[in-house]
Design a protein around this motif. Sequence first.
Motif, PDB file in Angstrom:
ATOM      1  N   ILE B 188       0.832  -1.211   0.000  1.00 12.74           N
ATOM      2  CA  ILE B 188       0.000   0.000   0.000  1.00 12.74           C
ATOM      3  C   ILE B 188       0.870   1.265   0.000  1.00 12.74           C
ATOM      4  CG2 ILE B 188      -1.770   1.283   1.275  1.00 12.74           C
ATOM      5  CD1 ILE B 188      -2.893  -1.184  -0.029  1.00 12.74           C
ATOM      6  N   PRO B 189       1.910   1.354   0.826  1.00 15.13           N
ATOM      7  CA  PRO B 189       2.776   2.539   0.719  1.00 15.13           C
ATOM      8  C   PRO B 189       3.305   2.771  -0.700  1.00 15.13           C
ATOM      9  CG  PRO B 189       3.260   1.391   2.762  1.00 15.13           C
ATOM     10  CD  PRO B 189       2.266   0.530   2.011  1.00 15.13           C
ATOM     11  N   HIS B 190       3.687   1.698  -1.392  1.00 17.51           N
ATOM     12  CA  HIS B 190       4.159   1.889  -2.771  1.00 17.51           C
ATOM     13  C   HIS B 190       3.027   2.365  -3.680  1.00 17.51           C
ATOM     14  CE1 HIS B 190       7.965   0.011  -1.655  1.00 17.51           C
ATOM     15  NE2 HIS B 190       8.429   0.418  -2.825  1.00 17.51           N
ATOM     16  N   LEU B 191       1.853   1.766  -3.551  1.00 16.97           N
ATOM     17  CA  LEU B 191       0.738   2.166  -4.418  1.00 16.97           C
ATOM     18  C   LEU B 191       0.382   3.643  -4.196  1.00 16.97           C
ATOM     19  CD1 LEU B 191      -1.268   0.916  -6.504  1.00 16.97           C
ATOM     20  CD2 LEU B 191      -2.942   0.955  -4.646  1.00 16.97           C
ATOM     21  N   ILE B 192       0.351   4.053  -2.939  1.00 19.81           N
ATOM     22  CA  ILE B 192       0.033   5.443  -2.618  1.00 19.81           C
ATOM     23  C   ILE B 192       1.100   6.379  -3.180  1.00 19.81           C
ATOM     24  CG2 ILE B 192      -0.110   7.074  -0.701  1.00 19.81           C
ATOM     25  CD1 ILE B 192      -1.380   4.815   0.943  1.00 19.81           C
ATOM     26  N   GLY B 217       9.194  19.671   0.848  1.00 19.29           N
ATOM     27  CA  GLY B 217       8.190  19.735   1.899  1.00 19.29           C
ATOM     28  C   GLY B 217       7.538  18.407   2.236  1.00 19.29           C
ATOM     29  N   GLY B 218       7.983  17.323   1.650  1.00 21.52           N
ATOM     30  CA  GLY B 218       7.427  16.006   1.968  1.00 21.52           C
ATOM     31  C   GLY B 218       7.324  15.111   0.734  1.00 21.52           C
ATOM     32  N   PHE B 219       6.988  15.737  -0.403  1.00 23.71           N
ATOM     33  CA  PHE B 219       6.740  14.993  -1.636  1.00 23.71           C
ATOM     34  C   PHE B 219       7.941  14.161  -2.091  1.00 23.71           C
ATOM     35  CE2 PHE B 219       6.439  14.914  -6.342  1.00 23.71           C
ATOM     36  CZ  PHE B 219       5.208  14.305  -6.474  1.00 23.71           C
ATOM     37  N   ARG B 220       9.146  14.677  -1.880  1.00 17.79           N
ATOM     38  CA  ARG B 220      10.319  13.986  -2.434  1.00 17.79           C
ATOM     39  C   ARG B 220      10.481  12.569  -1.872  1.00 17.79           C
ATOM     40  NH1 ARG B 220      15.457  16.911   0.692  1.00 17.79           N
ATOM     41  NH2 ARG B 220      14.444  16.931   2.722  1.00 17.79           N
ATOM     42  N   ASP B 221      10.044  12.344  -0.606  1.00 18.90           N
ATOM     43  CA  ASP B 221      10.144  10.991  -0.053  1.00 18.90           C
ATOM     44  C   ASP B 221       9.278  10.014  -0.827  1.00 18.90           C
ATOM     45  OD1 ASP B 221      11.731  12.171   1.800  1.00 18.90           O
ATOM     46  OD2 ASP B 221      10.463  11.733   3.539  1.00 18.90           O
ATOM     47  N   PHE B 222       8.121  10.490  -1.291  1.00 18.63           N
ATOM     48  CA  PHE B 222       7.231   9.639  -2.077  1.00 18.63           C
ATOM     49  C   PHE B 222       7.836   9.350  -3.446  1.00 18.63           C
ATOM     50  CE2 PHE B 222       3.102   9.735   0.284  1.00 18.63           C
ATOM     51  CZ  PHE B 222       3.506  10.549   1.325  1.00 18.63           C
ATOM     52  N   THR B 223       8.550  10.318  -4.002  1.00 20.93           N
ATOM     53  CA  THR B 223       9.139  10.083  -5.324  1.00 20.93           C
ATOM     54  C   THR B 223      10.242   9.041  -5.264  1.00 20.93           C
ATOM     55  OG1 THR B 223      10.849  11.822  -5.170  1.00 20.93           O
ATOM     56  CG2 THR B 223       8.676  12.468  -6.017  1.00 20.93           C
ATOM     57  N   ARG B 224      10.920   8.949  -4.133  1.00 16.70           N
ATOM     58  CA  ARG B 224      11.947   7.913  -4.010  1.00 16.70           C
ATOM     59  C   ARG B 224      11.295   6.532  -4.120  1.00 16.70           C
ATOM     60  NH1 ARG B 224      14.350   4.325  -0.810  1.00 16.70           N
ATOM     61  NH2 ARG B 224      12.757   4.602   0.788  1.00 16.70           N
ATOM     62  N   ILE B 225      10.221   6.329  -3.356  1.00 20.23           N
ATOM     63  CA  ILE B 225       9.519   5.045  -3.394  1.00 20.23           C
ATOM     64  C   ILE B 225       8.933   4.800  -4.782  1.00 20.23           C
ATOM     65  CG2 ILE B 225       7.573   3.754  -2.433  1.00 20.23           C
ATOM     66  CD1 ILE B 225       8.093   5.081   0.216  1.00 20.23           C
ATOM     67  N   ALA B 226       8.423   5.869  -5.412  1.00 14.78           N
ATOM     68  CA  ALA B 226       7.789   5.742  -6.722  1.00 14.78           C
ATOM     69  C   ALA B 226       8.812   5.618  -7.851  1.00 14.78           C
ATOM     70  CB  ALA B 226       6.862   6.932  -6.972  1.00 14.78           C
ATOM     71  N   ALA B 227      10.084   5.513  -7.503  1.00 16.66           N
ATOM     72  CA  ALA B 227      11.118   5.264  -8.512  1.00 16.66           C
ATOM     73  C   ALA B 227      11.494   3.788  -8.546  1.00 16.66           C
ATOM     74  CB  ALA B 227      12.352   6.119  -8.220  1.00 16.66           C
ATOM     75  N   SER B 228      10.795   2.973  -7.774  1.00 16.34           N
ATOM     76  CA  SER B 228      11.093   1.538  -7.713  1.00 16.34           C
ATOM     77  C   SER B 228      10.728   0.850  -9.023  1.00 16.34           C
ATOM     78  CB  SER B 228      10.325   0.894  -6.550  1.00 16.34           C
ATOM     79  OG  SER B 228      10.666   1.497  -5.319  1.00 16.34           O
ATOM     80  N   ASP B 229      11.218  -0.350  -9.194  1.00 16.62           N
ATOM     81  CA  ASP B 229      11.086  -1.082 -10.459  1.00 16.62           C
ATOM     82  C   ASP B 229       9.619  -1.321 -10.843  1.00 16.62           C
ATOM     83  OD1 ASP B 229      12.405  -2.676 -12.583  1.00 16.62           O
ATOM     84  OD2 ASP B 229      11.237  -4.288 -11.675  1.00 16.62           O
ATOM     85  N   PRO B 230       9.172  -0.819 -12.010  1.00 13.03           N
ATOM     86  CA  PRO B 230       7.757  -0.918 -12.399  1.00 13.03           C
ATOM     87  C   PRO B 230       7.262  -2.349 -12.612  1.00 13.03           C
ATOM     88  CG  PRO B 230       8.907   0.701 -13.771  1.00 13.03           C
ATOM     89  CD  PRO B 230       9.951  -0.029 -12.988  1.00 13.03           C
ATOM     90  N   THR B 231       8.093  -3.196 -13.202  1.00 17.88           N
ATOM     91  CA  THR B 231       7.660  -4.568 -13.483  1.00 17.88           C
ATOM     92  C   THR B 231       7.500  -5.356 -12.187  1.00 17.88           C
ATOM     93  OG1 THR B 231       8.804  -4.507 -15.599  1.00 17.88           O
ATOM     94  CG2 THR B 231       8.248  -6.684 -14.727  1.00 17.88           C
ATOM     95  N   MET B 232       8.465  -5.202 -11.293  1.00 17.78           N
ATOM     96  CA  MET B 232       8.373  -5.884 -10.008  1.00 17.78           C
ATOM     97  C   MET B 232       7.092  -5.504  -9.289  1.00 17.78           C
ATOM     98  SD  MET B 232      10.573  -5.307  -6.537  1.00 17.78           S
ATOM     99  CE  MET B 232       9.608  -5.582  -5.030  1.00 17.78           C
ATOM    100  N   TRP B 233       6.781  -4.209  -9.294  1.00 19.71           N
ATOM    101  CA  TRP B 233       5.625  -3.753  -8.519  1.00 19.71           C
ATOM    102  C   TRP B 233       4.297  -4.065  -9.195  1.00 19.71           C
ATOM    103  CZ3 TRP B 233       5.335  -3.214  -3.607  1.00 19.71           C
ATOM    104  CH2 TRP B 233       6.530  -3.079  -2.904  1.00 19.71           C
ATOM    105  N   ARG B 234       4.259  -4.012 -10.533  1.00 17.22           N
ATOM    106  CA  ARG B 234       3.050  -4.468 -11.216  1.00 17.22           C
ATOM    107  C   ARG B 234       2.739  -5.901 -10.795  1.00 17.22           C
ATOM    108  NH1 ARG B 234       4.160  -6.208 -17.065  1.00 17.22           N
ATOM    109  NH2 ARG B 234       5.115  -7.818 -15.772  1.00 17.22           N
TER     110      ARG B 234
END
Lengths: 315, 315
Positions: B188-192, B217-234
């Motif tokens: 869920i953290p990754h999906l969010i 201001g907070g957003f950059r932490d989410f971008t780190r997680i949202a840079a994870s491997d797309p195929t793995m997470w799909r």
Amino acid sequence: MTFSRVAIVGLGLLGGSIGLAMREHLPGVASAGWDADPAVRERARERGLVATIADDPAEAVRGADLVILCVPVGAMAQAAHAVAPGLSPDCLVSDVGSSKQGVAGALEQALPNHAIIPAHPVAGTEQSGPDAGFSSLFHHRWCILTPPAHAEAAQVDALAAFWRALGATVEVMEPAHHDLVLAVTSHIPHLIAYTIVGTASDLEEVTRSEVIKYSAGGFRDFTRIAASDPTMWRDVFLHNRDAVLAMLGRFTADLDAMTSAIREGDGQAMHDLFSRTRAIRRGILAMGQDDARPDFGRGDHDERQGDEAEPPPQS
Amino acid sequence: MTFSRVAIVGLGLLGGSIGLAMREHLPGVASAGWDADPAVRERARERGLVATIADDPAEAVRGADLVILCVPVGAMAQAAHAVAPGLSPDCLVSDVGSSKQGVAGALEQALPNHAIIPAHPVAGTEQSGPDAGFSSLFHHRWCILTPPAHAEAAQVDALAAFWRALGATVEVMEPAHHDLVLAVTSHIPHLIAYTIVGTASDLEEVTRSEVIKYSAGGFRDFTRIAASDPTMWRDVFLHNRDAVLAMLGRFTADLDAMTSAIREGDGQAMHDLFSRTRAIRRGILAMGQDDARPDFGRGDHDERQGDEAEPPPQS
């Protein structure tokens, strides 16, 4: 025009960091400060956050040509009233609040005869209080000024020069646009982080101990954000309500779409989203707004410091 | 029982880190590996991720008494079929996938005559590929084993000892419970994170450049997680659908409640939530699952490394 005496009202993370940064970068400028909490004033004296700590707000700002209010957004009006008796007629009043339309209105009402230029340094950590500040907090960070239409250009320039001296890069923005931009980049991320941490701690099927143990899979980053000061953030959501609700509506619609993709097994929709979000991350790294090292450089946990960072027991 | 030859199939972040950690902690154990991508095999040879890189999957696993499949969850069955011709009859097969019920089913179907003990080291960074691995990735991290009911105790013990040697702390869990716990702490953290980064990049009122600039201001932490491997997470969302949808329902209900609190100006409800989420953070720090320093220790941006971490232009 430059400032010769700066007073800081509120000596937490932001106020303390301004004081420490002034000592380092503007040693010729006098600094004074006050905090409503006597224990914070005492600690601020011990750390030397500003040169002079007054026991009275009006006394703290006497003779200052710049006063910066560093209190939660909901406490701005009260702080402005408290310093009013000591303010010089030509003193510029500014702040560091995370929402700008509400603050501007509150300050203009409280101090109708003073020049007011709201500001927002986009910098912070999850820590708060008089021990949290450090002098490099504003290095390579943006500081957004939202001057009213009638602001004097010389005062805007002076305030911008002050923030640049502390290491920040200055931008000028309309207050309403500021509130929309920050709703996306800061307020919604905080709300989401607080909410998911609350959701996780309320579950019956998964214990709190399990949530803590297995947090390294992503959750722990949210807990850092959700450890931010509760009063400051309550005030942000109370004062930037409309922009937050608007952005929240977009996020909720997008989350609904992803929920449907998961329910329907639409791997293509997921892969498309998960791929294009990488571009934003690359932009943030290229602009120096985050640490390019994997895991923010905390990957090697053997180098961690601090008493709290004990390794888990070996089973 | 210990392993004398370990084969790693898939040489990205996880597979590469296992190989590097084996070289450091288990120098007496032979290592071999394979990756479906010839360029990855070439890079793995250059970095020495494992001692022997085979050009054929069956060849890679020949003589191994432990094979670890380090591929996206959706590619597990294919990888199992690929190595099957080379597998010794008594070779133990394991994996590192983030969802366990689906993987267990896929592997048991593909390799009906082999002992299979799925595993999940709860460790990673936002990086992927053969350059991403490092030997300390599993230090002070948990590794969850989900052995089937009929698993041999000696094999479970041997696999646990292997992971402990790499620095992890081992737990044994039911596959269904694993999938629920990880849905909360990771999926869920990754999906969010993926969703909010997508929302932000689609806005018309706020430019992508503004989102990037004011991300501290907070957003950059989410971008780190949202840079994870797309195929793995799909694949994670396709294979852990039920647990993810269940947890997503809870989160959505809680977010609706916070949205109402903001709409109605209910500061008390906000302050209550924002206060109690701090306890979880304290637990994570006390258990050594995150860096106790403010901002993960990245607060002093002058110490940052890497070519991409240039300061913003001074305005």
